[in-house]
Motif scaffolding. Structure first.
Motif, PDB file in Angstrom:
ATOM      1  N   GLY A  76       0.772  -1.236   0.000  1.00 59.89           N
ATOM      2  CA  GLY A  76       0.000   0.000   0.000  1.00 59.89           C
ATOM      3  C   GLY A  76       0.802   1.284   0.000  1.00 59.89           C
ATOM      4  N   LEU A  77       0.158   2.327   0.521  1.00 58.28           N
ATOM      5  CA  LEU A  77       0.672   3.687   0.477  1.00 58.28           C
ATOM      6  C   LEU A  77       1.539   3.983   1.698  1.00 58.28           C
ATOM      7  CD1 LEU A  77       0.157   6.048  -1.532  1.00 58.28           C
ATOM      8  CD2 LEU A  77      -1.610   6.848   0.036  1.00 58.28           C
ATOM      9  N   SER A  78       2.630   4.701   1.471  1.00 48.67           N
ATOM     10  CA  SER A  78       3.525   5.083   2.568  1.00 48.67           C
ATOM     11  C   SER A  78       2.953   6.282   3.318  1.00 48.67           C
ATOM     12  CB  SER A  78       4.894   5.472   2.005  1.00 48.67           C
ATOM     13  OG  SER A  78       4.814   6.727   1.347  1.00 48.67           O
ATOM     14  N   PRO A  79       3.458   6.519   4.543  1.00 52.10           N
ATOM     15  CA  PRO A  79       3.183   7.806   5.189  1.00 52.10           C
ATOM     16  C   PRO A  79       3.812   8.918   4.353  1.00 52.10           C
ATOM     17  CG  PRO A  79       4.057   6.214   6.768  1.00 52.10           C
ATOM     18  CD  PRO A  79       4.226   5.617   5.412  1.00 52.10           C
ATOM     19  N   PRO A  80       3.268  10.136   4.413  1.00 52.55           N
ATOM     20  CA  PRO A  80       3.805  11.238   3.604  1.00 52.55           C
ATOM     21  C   PRO A  80       5.112  11.792   4.148  1.00 52.55           C
ATOM     22  CG  PRO A  80       2.019  12.030   4.981  1.00 52.55           C
ATOM     23  CD  PRO A  80       2.079  10.541   5.184  1.00 52.55           C
ATOM     24  N   VAL A  81       5.913  12.351   3.241  1.00 50.72           N
ATOM     25  CA  VAL A  81       7.123  13.089   3.594  1.00 50.72           C
ATOM     26  C   VAL A  81       6.991  14.473   2.986  1.00 50.72           C
ATOM     27  CG1 VAL A  81       9.611  13.291   3.227  1.00 50.72           C
ATOM     28  CG2 VAL A  81       8.618  11.073   3.758  1.00 50.72           C
ATOM     29  N   ASN A  82       7.125  15.500   3.820  1.00 50.61           N
ATOM     30  CA  ASN A  82       7.033  16.876   3.353  1.00 50.61           C
ATOM     31  C   ASN A  82       8.438  17.424   3.136  1.00 50.61           C
ATOM     32  OD1 ASN A  82       5.771  19.280   2.631  1.00 50.61           O
ATOM     33  ND2 ASN A  82       5.761  20.050   4.722  1.00 50.61           N
ATOM     34  N   ILE A  83       8.723  17.880   1.917  1.00 51.29           N
ATOM     35  CA  ILE A  83      10.011  18.479   1.592  1.00 51.29           C
ATOM     36  C   ILE A  83       9.807  19.991   1.499  1.00 51.29           C
ATOM     37  CG2 ILE A  83      11.977  18.512   0.013  1.00 51.29           C
ATOM     38  CD1 ILE A  83      11.456  15.746   1.229  1.00 51.29           C
ATOM     39  N   LEU A  84      10.443  20.723   2.400  1.00 50.13           N
ATOM     40  CA  LEU A  84      10.273  22.176   2.450  1.00 50.13           C
ATOM     41  C   LEU A  84      11.263  22.881   1.546  1.00 50.13           C
ATOM     42  CD1 LEU A  84       9.917  22.704   6.318  1.00 50.13           C
ATOM     43  CD2 LEU A  84       8.108  22.307   4.632  1.00 50.13           C
ATOM     44  N   ASN A  85      10.872  24.075   1.106  1.00 43.03           N
ATOM     45  CA  ASN A  85      11.779  24.927   0.355  1.00 43.03           C
ATOM     46  C   ASN A  85      12.038  26.203   1.156  1.00 43.03           C
ATOM     47  OD1 ASN A  85      13.463  25.633  -1.724  1.00 43.03           O
ATOM     48  ND2 ASN A  85      11.845  26.393  -3.054  1.00 43.03           N
ATOM     49  N   ASP A  86      12.116  26.060   2.498  1.00 45.29           N
ATOM     50  CA  ASP A  86      12.316  27.193   3.385  1.00 45.29           C
ATOM     51  C   ASP A  86      13.804  27.500   3.547  1.00 45.29           C
ATOM     52  OD1 ASP A  86       9.591  27.172   3.689  1.00 45.29           O
ATOM     53  OD2 ASP A  86       9.614  26.288   5.694  1.00 45.29           O
ATOM     54  N   TRP A  87      14.111  28.722   4.000  1.00 40.15           N
ATOM     55  CA  TRP A  87      15.493  29.136   4.164  1.00 40.15           C
ATOM     56  C   TRP A  87      15.988  28.969   5.593  1.00 40.15           C
ATOM     57  CZ3 TRP A  87      18.429  29.575   0.123  1.00 40.15           C
ATOM     58  CH2 TRP A  87      17.851  29.879  -1.115  1.00 40.15           C
ATOM     59  N   LEU A  88      15.079  28.794   6.547  1.00 41.81           N
ATOM     60  CA  LEU A  88      15.469  28.623   7.948  1.00 41.81           C
ATOM     61  C   LEU A  88      14.620  27.512   8.544  1.00 41.81           C
ATOM     62  CD1 LEU A  88      17.089  29.642  10.436  1.00 41.81           C
ATOM     63  CD2 LEU A  88      15.168  31.204  10.887  1.00 41.81           C
ATOM     64  N   VAL A  89      15.264  26.454   9.039  1.00 42.24           N
ATOM     65  CA  VAL A  89      14.521  25.319   9.588  1.00 42.24           C
ATOM     66  C   VAL A  89      15.156  24.839  10.888  1.00 42.24           C
ATOM     67  CG1 VAL A  89      13.621  24.453   7.389  1.00 42.24           C
ATOM     68  CG2 VAL A  89      15.831  23.641   8.221  1.00 42.24           C
ATOM     69  N   LEU A  90      14.319  24.325  11.783  1.00 35.96           N
ATOM     70  CA  LEU A  90      14.759  23.639  12.985  1.00 35.96           C
ATOM     71  C   LEU A  90      14.495  22.161  12.751  1.00 35.96           C
ATOM     72  CD1 LEU A  90      15.846  23.829  15.895  1.00 35.96           C
ATOM     73  CD2 LEU A  90      13.458  23.980  16.657  1.00 35.96           C
ATOM     74  N   GLN A  91      15.550  21.352  12.713  1.00 35.03           N
ATOM     75  CA  GLN A  91      15.432  19.938  12.353  1.00 35.03           C
ATOM     76  C   GLN A  91      15.682  19.036  13.556  1.00 35.03           C
ATOM     77  OE1 GLN A  91      18.373  20.006   9.112  1.00 35.03           O
ATOM     78  NE2 GLN A  91      16.714  19.404   7.734  1.00 35.03           N
ATOM     79  N   VAL A  92      15.022  17.868  13.534  1.00 37.76           N
ATOM     80  CA  VAL A  92      15.246  16.803  14.502  1.00 37.76           C
ATOM     81  C   VAL A  92      15.548  15.524  13.726  1.00 37.76           C
ATOM     82  CG1 VAL A  92      13.733  17.831  16.236  1.00 37.76           C
ATOM     83  CG2 VAL A  92      12.799  16.164  14.627  1.00 37.76           C
ATOM     84  N   PRO A  93      16.169  14.524  14.356  1.00 36.57           N
ATOM     85  CA  PRO A  93      16.419  13.262  13.654  1.00 36.57           C
ATOM     86  C   PRO A  93      15.117  12.622  13.169  1.00 36.57           C
ATOM     87  CG  PRO A  93      17.675  13.359  15.691  1.00 36.57           C
ATOM     88  CD  PRO A  93      16.730  14.523  15.717  1.00 36.57           C
ATOM     89  N   ALA A  94      15.151  12.097  11.957  1.00 34.25           N
ATOM     90  CA  ALA A  94      13.960  11.480  11.355  1.00 34.25           C
ATOM     91  C   ALA A  94      13.851  10.033  11.810  1.00 34.25           C
ATOM     92  CB  ALA A  94      14.027  11.574   9.838  1.00 34.25           C
ATOM     93  N   ARG A  95      13.532   9.846  13.081  1.00 31.98           N
ATOM     94  CA  ARG A  95      13.340   8.512  13.640  1.00 31.98           C
ATOM     95  C   ARG A  95      12.339   8.624  14.771  1.00 31.98           C
ATOM     96  NH1 ARG A  95      15.992   8.335  18.513  1.00 31.98           N
ATOM     97  NH2 ARG A  95      17.679   9.842  18.821  1.00 31.98           N
ATOM     98  N   ALA A  96      11.837   7.487  15.191  1.00 28.53           N
ATOM     99  CA  ALA A  96      10.897   7.485  16.307  1.00 28.53           C
ATOM    100  C   ALA A  96      11.606   7.928  17.573  1.00 28.53           C
ATOM    101  CB  ALA A  96      10.306   6.083  16.485  1.00 28.53           C
TER     102      ALA A  96
END
Length: 109
Positions: A76-96
């Protein structure tokens, strides 16, 4: 390493993101990989809810911001992934993440 944006199930389609940070940003040269059972060549991609890329490849480098999902026969279908085109982001590890985990945050511009 590869990290799903949601916990992997044994019989589900997963969309993996590299580099493994969320939110993903376009200027990171993000690669998406669709994982699931069945034939990789039968992968169907969706961008912003519309069937998008009919090449059937299981992996590609993103060139446009948007919300991506993939579909594999049998899982079936995967969960969505949003890819931003922003210039300033606060990121966290992509894991549970679990309560009590030590988390590294990245503020990037």
């Amino acid at each position: 390493g590869w990290c799903p944006l949601s916990p992997a199930g044994t019989q589900s389609t997963q969309l993996l993101v590299e580099p493994p940070w969320t939110p993903a940003v376009l200027w990171d040269r993000v690669t998406l990989t669709c994982q699931g059972s069945g034939t990789a060549g039968a992968t169907i991609w969706y961008k912003d809810g519309q069937r998008w890329w009919l090449g059937g490849h299981e992996k590609f480098t993103v060139t446009e911001g948007g919300t991506y999902t993939c579909e594999r026969p049998g899982t079936g279908l995967s969960p969505p992934v949003n890819i931003l085109n922003d210039w300033l982001v606060l990121q966290v590890p992509a894991r549970a993440l679990l309560d009590g985990d030590t988390v590294t945050l990245r503020c990037r511009s």
